[in-house]
Motif scaffolding. Sequence first.
Motif, PDB file in Angstrom:
ATOM      1  N   ARG A 268      -8.587   8.106   2.760  1.00 38.00           N
ATOM      2  CA  ARG A 268      -7.703   8.329   3.907  1.00 38.00           C
ATOM      3  C   ARG A 268      -6.347   7.641   3.711  1.00 38.00           C
ATOM      4  NH1 ARG A 268     -12.888   7.540   6.894  1.00 38.00           N
ATOM      5  NH2 ARG A 268     -13.625   9.660   7.319  1.00 38.00           N
ATOM      6  N   GLY A 269      -6.336   6.553   2.945  1.00 38.59           N
ATOM      7  CA  GLY A 269      -5.070   5.877   2.676  1.00 38.59           C
ATOM      8  C   GLY A 269      -4.190   6.647   1.712  1.00 38.59           C
TER       9      GLY A 269
ATOM     10  N   GLU B 251     -18.108   3.719   2.853  1.00 34.27           N
ATOM     11  CA  GLU B 251     -17.061   3.269   3.780  1.00 34.27           C
ATOM     12  C   GLU B 251     -15.812   2.838   3.018  1.00 34.27           C
ATOM     13  OE1 GLU B 251     -16.433   0.124   7.505  1.00 34.27           O
ATOM     14  OE2 GLU B 251     -18.416   0.390   6.585  1.00 34.27           O
ATOM     15  N   ASP B 252     -16.005   2.091   1.915  1.00 26.00           N
ATOM     16  CA  ASP B 252     -14.871   1.718   1.065  1.00 26.00           C
ATOM     17  C   ASP B 252     -14.147   2.963   0.571  1.00 26.00           C
ATOM     18  OD1 ASP B 252     -15.362  -0.976   1.268  1.00 26.00           O
ATOM     19  OD2 ASP B 252     -16.284  -1.177  -0.714  1.00 26.00           O
TER      20      ASP B 252
ATOM     21  N   TRP C 294       0.813  -1.212   0.000  1.00 25.53           N
ATOM     22  CA  TRP C 294       0.000   0.000   0.000  1.00 25.53           C
ATOM     23  C   TRP C 294       0.854   1.273   0.000  1.00 25.53           C
ATOM     24  CZ3 TRP C 294      -4.395   1.819  -1.349  1.00 25.53           C
ATOM     25  CH2 TRP C 294      -4.836   3.040  -0.862  1.00 25.53           C
TER      26      TRP C 294
ATOM     27  N   ASP D 158     -12.106   4.803   3.237  1.00 27.31           N
ATOM     28  CA  ASP D 158     -10.866   4.091   3.546  1.00 27.31           C
ATOM     29  C   ASP D 158      -9.789   4.399   2.505  1.00 27.31           C
ATOM     30  OD1 ASP D 158     -11.933   2.950   5.815  1.00 27.31           O
ATOM     31  OD2 ASP D 158     -12.399   1.024   4.863  1.00 27.31           O
ATOM     32  N   VAL D 159     -10.169   4.387   1.242  1.00 31.00           N
ATOM     33  CA  VAL D 159      -9.201   4.663   0.172  1.00 31.00           C
ATOM     34  C   VAL D 159      -8.752   6.115   0.225  1.00 31.00           C
ATOM     35  CG1 VAL D 159      -8.913   4.826  -2.334  1.00 31.00           C
ATOM     36  CG2 VAL D 159     -10.008   2.822  -1.332  1.00 31.00           C
TER      37      VAL D 159
END
Length: 325
Positions: A70-71, A63-64, A35, A67-68
Amino acid sequence: MSSSFPASSPALLDLDLRPGRPPVLQADSVGGMGWDEYRDALRAAVVRHGAVLVRGLGLRDAEDVADVFRGLATTLMTEREAFASRQSYSEGVYSSSTWPANQPMCMHHELSYAVEFPSLMMFACLGAPTDGGATAVADSPTVLAALPRGLVDRFEREGWLLTRSYNDEIGATVAEAFGTEDRAAVEGYCRANAIEFQWQPDGGLRTRQRRAAVVRHPLTGQRCWFNQVAFLNEWTMAPEVREYLVDVYGPDGLPFNTRFGNGEPIGADVVDLLAGVYDAHTVREPWQAGDLMLVDNIRAAHSREAYSGPREVLVAMADPMRAGA
Protein backbone atom coordinates in the motif's frame (compact mmCIF):
# COMPACT_ATOMS: atom_id res chain seq x y z
CA MET A 1 -0.33 4.68 -15.11
CA SER A 2 -2.52 5.87 -12.30
CA SER A 3 0.43 7.28 -10.38
CA SER A 4 2.87 9.86 -11.73
CA PHE A 5 6.42 10.70 -10.81
CA PRO A 6 7.34 14.17 -9.52
CA ALA A 7 8.70 16.75 -11.94
CA SER A 8 12.13 16.54 -10.31
CA SER A 9 14.04 13.33 -10.98
CA PRO A 10 13.82 10.82 -8.12
CA ALA A 11 17.06 9.90 -6.40
CA LEU A 12 19.01 7.19 -8.19
CA LEU A 13 19.22 3.92 -6.30
CA ASP A 14 22.38 1.88 -5.90
CA LEU A 15 21.24 -1.15 -7.87
CA ASP A 16 23.31 -4.30 -8.28
CA LEU A 17 23.20 -4.88 -12.04
CA ARG A 18 24.47 -8.28 -13.15
CA PRO A 19 23.79 -10.25 -16.33
CA GLY A 20 21.19 -12.98 -16.01
CA ARG A 21 19.27 -11.56 -13.08
CA PRO A 22 16.99 -8.58 -12.42
CA PRO A 23 18.42 -5.48 -10.74
CA VAL A 24 18.78 -6.08 -7.00
CA LEU A 25 18.54 -3.35 -4.37
CA GLN A 26 19.81 -3.94 -0.84
CA ALA A 27 17.33 -2.25 1.51
CA ASP A 28 20.06 -0.99 3.84
CA SER A 29 21.54 1.07 0.98
CA VAL A 30 18.60 3.50 1.13
CA GLY A 31 18.50 3.95 4.88
CA GLY A 32 18.84 7.71 4.66
CA MET A 33 15.90 8.20 2.33
CA GLY A 34 12.40 9.13 3.45
CA TRP A 35 9.52 6.88 2.44
CA ASP A 36 8.19 9.24 -0.22
CA GLU A 37 11.60 9.63 -1.83
CA TYR A 38 12.22 5.90 -1.61
CA ARG A 39 8.89 5.14 -3.27
CA ASP A 40 9.47 7.58 -6.14
CA ALA A 41 13.02 6.35 -6.72
CA LEU A 42 11.98 2.71 -6.65
CA ARG A 43 9.04 3.25 -9.02
CA ALA A 44 11.32 5.16 -11.41
CA ALA A 45 13.85 2.30 -11.32
CA VAL A 46 11.12 -0.20 -12.15
CA VAL A 47 10.11 1.84 -15.21
CA ARG A 48 13.77 2.14 -16.24
CA HIS A 49 14.65 -1.54 -15.85
CA GLY A 50 11.30 -3.36 -16.00
CA ALA A 51 11.76 -5.03 -12.60
CA VAL A 52 13.63 -4.55 -9.33
CA LEU A 53 14.13 -7.04 -6.51
CA VAL A 54 14.51 -5.47 -3.04
CA ARG A 55 16.41 -7.61 -0.54
CA GLY A 56 16.72 -7.11 3.19
CA LEU A 57 13.34 -5.55 4.04
CA GLY A 58 12.71 -8.30 6.60
CA LEU A 59 9.08 -8.89 5.64
CA ARG A 60 7.71 -11.36 8.19
CA ASP A 61 3.99 -11.74 7.62
CA ALA A 62 1.04 -10.75 5.44
CA GLU A 63 0.47 -7.57 7.46
CA ASP A 64 4.04 -6.39 6.78
CA VAL A 65 3.57 -7.15 3.10
CA ALA A 66 0.24 -5.33 2.87
CA ASP A 67 1.76 -2.23 4.47
CA VAL A 68 4.60 -2.17 1.94
CA PHE A 69 2.30 -2.85 -1.00
CA ARG A 70 0.00 0.00 0.00
CA GLY A 71 2.96 2.32 0.55
CA LEU A 72 4.33 1.71 -2.94
CA ALA A 73 1.09 1.68 -4.94
CA THR A 74 -1.53 4.30 -5.59
CA THR A 75 -4.32 1.71 -5.94
CA LEU A 76 -4.50 -2.02 -5.25
CA MET A 77 -6.82 -3.84 -7.65
CA THR A 78 -9.47 -6.45 -6.97
CA GLU A 79 -8.77 -9.23 -9.43
CA ARG A 80 -11.40 -10.09 -12.02
CA GLU A 81 -11.22 -12.66 -14.85
CA ALA A 82 -8.74 -14.83 -12.94
CA PHE A 83 -7.68 -18.04 -14.70
CA ALA A 84 -6.80 -19.81 -11.43
CA SER A 85 -7.91 -19.43 -7.84
CA ARG A 86 -6.05 -17.39 -5.21
CA GLN A 87 -6.29 -16.96 -1.46
CA SER A 88 -7.18 -13.41 -0.38
CA TYR A 89 -5.15 -12.14 2.61
CA SER A 90 -6.66 -8.65 2.72
CA GLU A 91 -8.16 -6.22 0.24
CA GLY A 92 -5.96 -6.32 -2.86
CA VAL A 93 -3.39 -8.73 -1.35
CA TYR A 94 -3.45 -12.30 -2.65
CA SER A 95 -1.56 -15.54 -2.69
CA SER A 96 0.12 -16.53 -5.94
CA SER A 97 -2.16 -18.44 -8.30
CA THR A 98 -2.98 -22.04 -7.46
CA TRP A 99 -0.86 -24.00 -9.94
CA PRO A 100 0.90 -27.39 -9.69
CA ALA A 101 4.38 -26.97 -8.20
CA ASN A 102 5.94 -29.29 -10.78
CA GLN A 103 4.56 -27.30 -13.73
CA PRO A 104 5.96 -23.87 -14.63
CA MET A 105 3.71 -20.89 -15.24
CA CYS A 106 5.01 -19.56 -18.55
CA MET A 107 5.91 -15.95 -19.27
CA HIS A 108 2.92 -13.63 -19.35
CA HIS A 109 1.68 -10.11 -18.61
CA GLU A 110 -0.91 -10.18 -15.85
CA LEU A 111 -4.49 -9.70 -17.06
CA SER A 112 -3.31 -8.65 -20.53
CA TYR A 113 -6.59 -10.14 -21.80
CA ALA A 114 -8.65 -7.72 -19.69
CA VAL A 115 -9.81 -4.21 -20.59
CA GLU A 116 -8.41 -3.04 -17.24
CA PHE A 117 -5.07 -4.47 -16.15
CA PRO A 118 -2.38 -3.64 -13.57
CA SER A 119 0.50 -1.43 -14.63
CA LEU A 120 2.51 -2.68 -11.64
CA MET A 121 2.88 -6.16 -10.14
CA MET A 122 4.24 -6.58 -6.62
CA PHE A 123 5.49 -9.86 -5.17
CA ALA A 124 6.70 -10.57 -1.63
CA CYS A 125 8.29 -13.81 -0.43
CA LEU A 126 7.46 -15.02 3.07
CA GLY A 127 8.71 -18.56 2.47
CA ALA A 128 11.25 -19.56 -0.18
CA PRO A 129 11.11 -23.06 -1.71
CA THR A 130 14.01 -25.45 -1.31
CA ASP A 131 14.58 -25.55 -5.06
CA GLY A 132 13.33 -23.52 -8.05
CA GLY A 133 10.21 -21.36 -7.87
CA ALA A 134 11.78 -18.09 -9.03
CA THR A 135 9.56 -15.33 -10.37
CA ALA A 136 11.57 -14.79 -13.54
CA VAL A 137 11.16 -11.81 -15.87
CA ALA A 138 11.73 -11.00 -19.55
CA ASP A 139 11.98 -7.55 -21.14
CA SER A 140 9.05 -7.16 -23.53
CA PRO A 141 10.61 -4.65 -26.00
CA THR A 142 13.59 -7.01 -26.31
CA VAL A 143 11.29 -9.99 -26.84
CA LEU A 144 9.33 -8.08 -29.48
CA ALA A 145 12.51 -7.19 -31.38
CA ALA A 146 13.62 -10.84 -31.37
CA LEU A 147 10.38 -12.22 -32.85
CA PRO A 148 10.00 -12.80 -36.61
CA ARG A 149 8.76 -9.64 -38.32
CA GLY A 150 6.02 -11.45 -40.19
CA LEU A 151 4.58 -12.99 -37.04
CA VAL A 152 4.61 -9.64 -35.23
CA ASP A 153 2.94 -7.95 -38.20
CA ARG A 154 0.14 -10.50 -38.16
CA PHE A 155 -0.49 -10.11 -34.45
CA GLU A 156 -0.39 -6.32 -34.79
CA ARG A 157 -3.00 -6.47 -37.57
CA GLU A 158 -5.31 -9.04 -35.99
CA GLY A 159 -4.61 -8.99 -32.27
CA TRP A 160 -5.14 -12.24 -30.38
CA LEU A 161 -8.23 -14.08 -29.23
CA LEU A 162 -8.76 -15.69 -25.82
CA THR A 163 -11.45 -18.34 -25.48
CA ARG A 164 -12.51 -19.62 -22.05
CA SER A 165 -14.85 -22.32 -20.77
CA TYR A 166 -15.92 -22.02 -17.14
CA ASN A 167 -17.14 -24.95 -15.09
CA ASP A 168 -16.90 -26.12 -11.49
CA GLU A 169 -14.33 -28.85 -12.17
CA ILE A 170 -11.19 -27.22 -13.58
CA GLY A 171 -9.75 -23.71 -13.69
CA ALA A 172 -11.40 -20.69 -12.14
CA THR A 173 -15.16 -20.90 -11.63
CA VAL A 174 -17.55 -18.18 -12.78
CA ALA A 175 -17.75 -16.91 -9.18
CA GLU A 176 -13.95 -16.82 -8.82
CA ALA A 177 -13.46 -15.03 -12.14
CA PHE A 178 -16.29 -12.51 -11.95
CA GLY A 179 -16.83 -12.16 -8.20
CA THR A 180 -20.45 -13.29 -8.51
CA GLU A 181 -22.61 -16.18 -9.72
CA ASP A 182 -25.48 -13.88 -10.71
CA ARG A 183 -25.98 -14.32 -14.45
CA ALA A 184 -27.20 -10.78 -15.02
CA ALA A 185 -24.14 -9.34 -13.25
CA VAL A 186 -21.79 -11.61 -15.23
CA GLU A 187 -23.45 -10.63 -18.49
CA GLY A 188 -23.25 -6.95 -17.55
CA TYR A 189 -19.54 -7.28 -16.84
CA CYS A 190 -18.96 -9.05 -20.16
CA ARG A 191 -20.81 -6.40 -22.14
CA ALA A 192 -18.91 -3.60 -20.38
CA ASN A 193 -15.57 -5.30 -21.05
CA ALA A 194 -15.90 -6.35 -24.70
CA ILE A 195 -16.33 -10.06 -23.93
CA GLU A 196 -18.60 -12.24 -26.05
CA PHE A 197 -20.42 -14.83 -23.91
CA GLN A 198 -22.63 -17.89 -24.31
CA TRP A 199 -24.25 -19.92 -21.55
CA GLN A 200 -24.12 -23.68 -22.10
CA PRO A 201 -26.98 -26.15 -21.55
CA ASP A 202 -25.18 -27.58 -18.50
CA GLY A 203 -24.94 -24.11 -16.92
CA GLY A 204 -21.32 -23.53 -17.91
CA LEU A 205 -20.12 -20.34 -19.57
CA ARG A 206 -17.99 -19.83 -22.68
CA THR A 207 -16.41 -16.50 -23.56
CA ARG A 208 -14.32 -14.92 -26.33
CA GLN A 209 -12.36 -11.69 -26.18
CA ARG A 210 -10.04 -10.09 -28.72
CA ARG A 211 -7.15 -7.96 -27.52
CA ALA A 212 -4.07 -6.17 -28.87
CA ALA A 213 -0.82 -8.14 -28.82
CA VAL A 214 1.56 -5.16 -29.01
CA VAL A 215 1.13 -1.93 -27.02
CA ARG A 216 3.14 1.20 -26.33
CA HIS A 217 4.41 1.80 -22.82
CA PRO A 218 2.49 4.79 -21.41
CA LEU A 219 5.58 6.45 -19.92
CA THR A 220 8.45 5.51 -22.22
CA GLY A 221 6.63 5.05 -25.53
CA GLN A 222 8.44 1.75 -26.16
CA ARG A 223 6.60 -0.86 -28.21
CA CYS A 224 6.04 -3.92 -26.00
CA TRP A 225 5.00 -7.50 -26.72
CA PHE A 226 2.07 -7.58 -24.27
CA ASN A 227 -0.21 -10.62 -24.18
CA GLN A 228 -0.72 -14.15 -22.91
CA VAL A 229 -0.75 -15.83 -26.31
CA ALA A 230 1.70 -18.59 -25.34
CA PHE A 231 0.83 -19.05 -21.66
CA LEU A 232 -2.90 -19.65 -22.17
CA ASN A 233 -2.54 -21.75 -25.32
CA GLU A 234 -3.40 -25.44 -25.42
CA TRP A 235 0.09 -26.36 -26.64
CA THR A 236 1.67 -25.00 -23.46
CA MET A 237 -0.14 -27.63 -21.41
CA ALA A 238 1.61 -30.90 -20.58
CA PRO A 239 0.68 -33.33 -23.40
CA GLU A 240 -1.10 -35.76 -21.09
CA VAL A 241 -3.12 -32.91 -19.52
CA ARG A 242 -4.13 -31.52 -22.91
CA GLU A 243 -5.15 -34.97 -24.19
CA TYR A 244 -7.25 -35.60 -21.10
CA LEU A 245 -9.00 -32.22 -21.27
CA VAL A 246 -9.75 -32.54 -24.98
CA ASP A 247 -11.10 -36.05 -24.41
CA VAL A 248 -13.36 -34.92 -21.55
CA TYR A 249 -14.44 -31.44 -22.71
CA GLY A 250 -13.79 -31.46 -26.45
CA PRO A 251 -11.46 -29.14 -28.38
CA ASP A 252 -13.78 -26.15 -27.87
CA GLY A 253 -14.30 -26.81 -24.15
CA LEU A 254 -10.78 -26.26 -22.81
CA PRO A 255 -10.68 -23.99 -19.75
CA PHE A 256 -8.67 -21.50 -21.83
CA ASN A 257 -7.05 -21.32 -25.26
CA THR A 258 -5.67 -18.66 -27.56
CA ARG A 259 -6.02 -18.05 -31.30
CA PHE A 260 -4.96 -15.53 -33.87
CA GLY A 261 -7.24 -12.53 -33.88
CA ASN A 262 -9.12 -13.80 -36.94
CA GLY A 263 -10.03 -17.00 -35.08
CA GLU A 264 -7.50 -19.32 -36.73
CA PRO A 265 -5.72 -21.80 -34.43
CA ILE A 266 -2.21 -21.04 -33.21
CA GLY A 267 0.02 -24.02 -33.92
CA ALA A 268 2.49 -25.69 -31.59
CA ASP A 269 5.31 -24.31 -33.76
CA VAL A 270 4.32 -20.72 -32.95
CA VAL A 271 3.98 -21.48 -29.23
CA ASP A 272 7.40 -23.19 -29.23
CA LEU A 273 8.93 -20.20 -31.03
CA LEU A 274 7.48 -17.76 -28.48
CA ALA A 275 8.68 -19.91 -25.59
CA GLY A 276 12.17 -20.09 -27.09
CA VAL A 277 12.43 -16.31 -27.47
CA TYR A 278 11.23 -15.81 -23.90
CA ASP A 279 13.77 -18.37 -22.63
CA ALA A 280 16.59 -16.60 -24.45
CA HIS A 281 15.76 -13.32 -22.69
CA THR A 282 14.77 -14.55 -19.21
CA VAL A 283 16.53 -13.34 -16.08
CA ARG A 284 15.97 -14.76 -12.61
CA GLU A 285 17.04 -14.49 -8.99
CA PRO A 286 16.11 -17.22 -6.45
CA TRP A 287 13.73 -16.02 -3.77
CA GLN A 288 14.89 -15.42 -0.23
CA ALA A 289 12.40 -15.01 2.60
CA GLY A 290 11.64 -11.32 3.09
CA ASP A 291 12.30 -10.33 -0.54
CA LEU A 292 10.13 -7.83 -2.41
CA MET A 293 9.93 -7.71 -6.21
CA LEU A 294 8.29 -5.02 -8.34
CA VAL A 295 7.56 -5.67 -12.02
CA ASP A 296 6.36 -3.16 -14.60
CA ASN A 297 3.56 -5.28 -16.05
CA ILE A 298 3.82 -3.71 -19.52
CA ARG A 299 7.58 -3.46 -19.82
CA ALA A 300 8.27 -6.98 -18.48
CA ALA A 301 6.63 -10.39 -18.62
CA HIS A 302 6.93 -12.65 -15.59
CA SER A 303 6.75 -16.38 -14.94
CA ARG A 304 6.80 -18.80 -12.04
CA GLU A 305 9.25 -21.63 -12.36
CA ALA A 306 8.63 -25.17 -11.14
CA TYR A 307 9.72 -25.79 -7.57
CA SER A 308 9.95 -28.21 -4.66
CA GLY A 309 9.31 -27.53 -1.00
CA PRO A 310 6.89 -25.01 0.52
CA ARG A 311 6.65 -21.65 -1.25
CA GLU A 312 4.72 -18.63 0.02
CA VAL A 313 4.69 -15.59 -2.25
CA LEU A 314 2.09 -12.84 -1.85
CA VAL A 315 0.95 -10.79 -4.83
CA ALA A 316 -0.73 -7.46 -5.49
CA MET A 317 -1.93 -6.00 -8.79
CA ALA A 318 -1.59 -2.24 -8.64
CA ASP A 319 -2.37 1.03 -10.41
CA PRO A 320 -4.80 -0.11 -13.09
CA MET A 321 -4.73 0.99 -16.71
CA ARG A 322 -7.35 0.60 -19.41
CA ALA A 323 -6.50 -0.82 -22.81
CA GLY A 324 -5.90 1.95 -25.31
CA ALA A 325 -5.62 4.62 -22.61
